[in-house]
Design a protein around this motif. Structure first.
Motif, short mmCIF file in Angstrom:
data_model
loop_
_atom_site.label_atom_id
_atom_site.label_comp_id
_atom_site.label_asym_id
_atom_site.label_seq_id
_atom_site.Cartn_x
_atom_site.Cartn_y
_atom_site.Cartn_z
N ILE A 72 0.86 -1.18 0.00
CA ILE A 72 0.00 0.00 0.00
C ILE A 72 0.89 1.23 0.00
CG2 ILE A 72 -1.71 1.32 1.30
CD1 ILE A 72 -2.78 -1.30 2.42
N SER A 73 0.72 2.10 -0.99
CA SER A 73 1.47 3.34 -1.07
C SER A 73 0.50 4.51 -0.98
CB SER A 73 2.26 3.43 -2.39
OG SER A 73 3.16 2.33 -2.50
N HIS A 74 0.88 5.52 -0.21
CA HIS A 74 0.01 6.67 -0.02
C HIS A 74 -0.28 7.36 -1.35
CE1 HIS A 74 -1.89 10.02 1.99
NE2 HIS A 74 -1.09 10.87 1.35
N GLY A 75 -1.54 7.57 -1.62
CA GLY A 75 -1.95 8.28 -2.83
C GLY A 75 -1.98 7.42 -4.07
N GLU A 76 -1.68 6.13 -3.95
CA GLU A 76 -1.68 5.24 -5.11
C GLU A 76 -2.50 3.98 -4.80
OE1 GLU A 76 2.25 4.26 -6.27
OE2 GLU A 76 2.95 6.34 -6.38
N ARG A 77 -2.88 3.29 -5.87
CA ARG A 77 -3.56 2.02 -5.69
C ARG A 77 -2.58 0.99 -5.13
NH1 ARG A 77 -7.11 1.72 -10.24
NH2 ARG A 77 -7.15 -0.58 -10.15
N SER A 78 -3.06 0.15 -4.25
CA SER A 78 -2.21 -0.93 -3.73
C SER A 78 -1.89 -1.90 -4.86
CB SER A 78 -2.90 -1.65 -2.58
OG SER A 78 -4.20 -2.08 -2.96
N ARG A 79 -0.70 -2.51 -4.79
CA ARG A 79 -0.26 -3.42 -5.84
C ARG A 79 0.08 -4.79 -5.25
NH1 ARG A 79 0.30 -1.70 -10.81
NH2 ARG A 79 0.15 0.54 -11.18
N VAL A 80 -0.12 -5.82 -6.09
CA VAL A 80 0.14 -7.19 -5.68
C VAL A 80 1.65 -7.45 -5.75
CG1 VAL A 80 -0.33 -9.63 -6.14
CG2 VAL A 80 -2.10 -7.90 -6.57
N ASN A 81 2.19 -8.04 -4.71
CA ASN A 81 3.61 -8.36 -4.67
C ASN A 81 3.89 -9.73 -5.29
OD1 ASN A 81 4.21 -5.99 -3.25
ND2 ASN A 81 3.84 -6.98 -1.29
N ALA A 82 5.10 -9.90 -5.78
CA ALA A 82 5.53 -11.22 -6.24
C ALA A 82 5.70 -12.10 -5.00
CB ALA A 82 6.84 -11.12 -7.00
N ILE A 83 5.10 -13.25 -5.02
CA ILE A 83 5.13 -14.13 -3.86
C ILE A 83 6.06 -15.31 -4.17
CG2 ILE A 83 3.77 -15.52 -2.27
CD1 ILE A 83 3.16 -12.51 -2.24
N ASP A 84 7.09 -15.45 -3.35
CA ASP A 84 7.99 -16.59 -3.48
C ASP A 84 8.42 -17.00 -2.08
OD1 ASP A 84 9.84 -14.66 -2.68
OD2 ASP A 84 10.60 -14.35 -4.71
N ALA A 85 9.34 -17.96 -2.01
CA ALA A 85 9.78 -18.46 -0.70
C ALA A 85 10.42 -17.35 0.13
CB ALA A 85 10.75 -19.61 -0.89
N GLY A 86 11.14 -16.45 -0.54
CA GLY A 86 11.77 -15.35 0.17
C GLY A 86 10.75 -14.43 0.82
N THR A 87 9.65 -14.18 0.12
CA THR A 87 8.59 -13.33 0.68
C THR A 87 8.01 -13.97 1.93
OG1 THR A 87 8.03 -12.61 -1.55
CG2 THR A 87 6.42 -12.17 0.17
N VAL A 88 7.74 -15.26 1.84
CA VAL A 88 7.14 -15.97 2.97
C VAL A 88 8.07 -15.96 4.17
CG1 VAL A 88 6.31 -18.22 3.78
CG2 VAL A 88 5.75 -17.44 1.47
N LEU A 89 9.35 -16.29 3.96
CA LEU A 89 10.29 -16.34 5.07
C LEU A 89 10.58 -14.95 5.63
CD1 LEU A 89 12.67 -19.06 3.66
CD2 LEU A 89 11.28 -19.25 5.72
N GLY A 90 10.53 -13.95 4.75
CA GLY A 90 10.75 -12.59 5.22
C GLY A 90 9.71 -12.16 6.23
N GLN A 91 8.50 -12.69 6.09
CA GLN A 91 7.44 -12.37 7.03
C GLN A 91 7.68 -13.00 8.39
OE1 GLN A 91 4.89 -10.18 6.35
NE2 GLN A 91 6.13 -9.85 4.53
N SER A 92 8.64 -13.93 8.47
CA SER A 92 8.91 -14.63 9.73
C SER A 92 10.01 -13.97 10.55
CB SER A 92 9.34 -16.09 9.44
OG SER A 92 8.37 -16.75 8.67
N ASP A 93 10.61 -12.89 10.03
CA ASP A 93 11.75 -12.29 10.71
C ASP A 93 11.43 -11.88 12.14
OD1 ASP A 93 13.50 -12.66 8.67
OD2 ASP A 93 13.43 -10.62 7.92
N GLU A 94 10.31 -11.23 12.35
CA GLU A 94 9.97 -10.77 13.69
C GLU A 94 9.74 -11.94 14.64
OE1 GLU A 94 9.71 -7.96 16.57
OE2 GLU A 94 10.21 -7.65 14.45
N ILE A 95 9.07 -12.97 14.13
CA ILE A 95 8.83 -14.16 14.96
C ILE A 95 10.16 -14.83 15.27
CG2 ILE A 95 7.77 -16.45 14.99
CD1 ILE A 95 5.55 -15.30 13.22
#
Length: 240
Positions: A72-95
């Motif tokens: 989500i970017s201010h003033g713009e339409r939200s865009r779909v991200n490329a989803i791969d293993a890196g994206t999934v694991l990146g979401q685990s950093d805080e955990i």
């Protein structure tokens, strides 16, 4: 007749509108109706399509953003991200940070997991290495050598060397897992002082590993990597 009491799992729970919208938005992505790089439909279009108000749509979009599926970017339409293993694991950093910080033993568990992973990875890399891969590894070693005296730069170059080995496996999931584990070790539990005076040893070990890969000697490369990892175990300690 009185019906017997049923477990709480039988109870019907009214779901939030935003959760229902979230399911619909995920369906848009998984079905391919919107693909990586595409703009999501406008809030108004989504309101009309699902028959809900703006708050439910905004909350669902924010949930998608938090999970890494869209940006989500201010003033713009939200865009779909490329989803791969890196994206999934990146979401685990805080955990991962919480897990590693919750008990000292978890750091050792991560070291053990990394050692088992890297030994399998270097075997695959040796079997699949091209001449270009070997040249890239030698270049990375020289880049790492250029950071002698700069502990942070030296460690970051070390990460690039091991990341390249993972990429040589030809398996994007292995590459993503390697990058994630290295990030957790170096960012959250790295003691840079341990590298002082040992840089030349590290460079020599990396060089021997590459020589064995170039010689197509997977057993030798695995044995050298095992020695390298065993010696460098103390380079990682829990932050205090």
């Amino acid at each position: 007749m009185t019906l017997p009491r049923k477990p709480d799992t039988d109870k019907i729970v009214r779901r939030k509108l935003s959760d229902q919208v979230l399911d619909k938005l995920r369906d848009l992505i998984t079905s391919g109706e919107v693909s990586a790089g595409d703009a999501m439909p406008s809030e108004r279009a989504l309101m009309e399509r699902f028959g809900v108000g703006r708050p439910a749509v905004r909350e669902a979009l924010q949930s998608l953003h938090n999970s890494g599926l869209i940006t989500i970017s201010h003033g713009e339409r939200s865009r779909v991200n490329a989803i791969d293993a890196g994206t999934v694991l990146g979401q685990s950093d805080e955990i991962a940070r919480l897990v590693l910080s919750s008990a000292p033993a978890n750091l050792q568990h991560l070291k053990d997991a990394r050692q088992m992973f890297e030994l399998g990875m270097v075997r695959l890399a040796t079997q699949r290495a091209s001449e270009a891969d070997i040249a890239d590894l030698r270049t990375l070693i020289e880049q790492q050598r250029s950071f002698l005296g700069d502990a942070t730069g030296f460690v970051e170059a070390d990460m690039r060397f091991h990341t390249k080995l993972a990429q040589m496996s030809g398996n994007p999931i292995m590459a993503a897992v390697s990058s994630a584990m290295l990030g957790w070790l170096f960012e959250y539990h790295s003691s840079l002082l341990h590298w002082s005076g040992k840089e030349d040893v590290t460079l020599a070990e990396h060089t021997r590993i590459v020589d064995l890969i170039a010689a197509k000697n997977p057993d030798g490369a695995v044995a050298e990597m095992a020695r390298h990892l065993a010696r460098s175990q103390d380079a990682f300690e829990a932050k205090t």
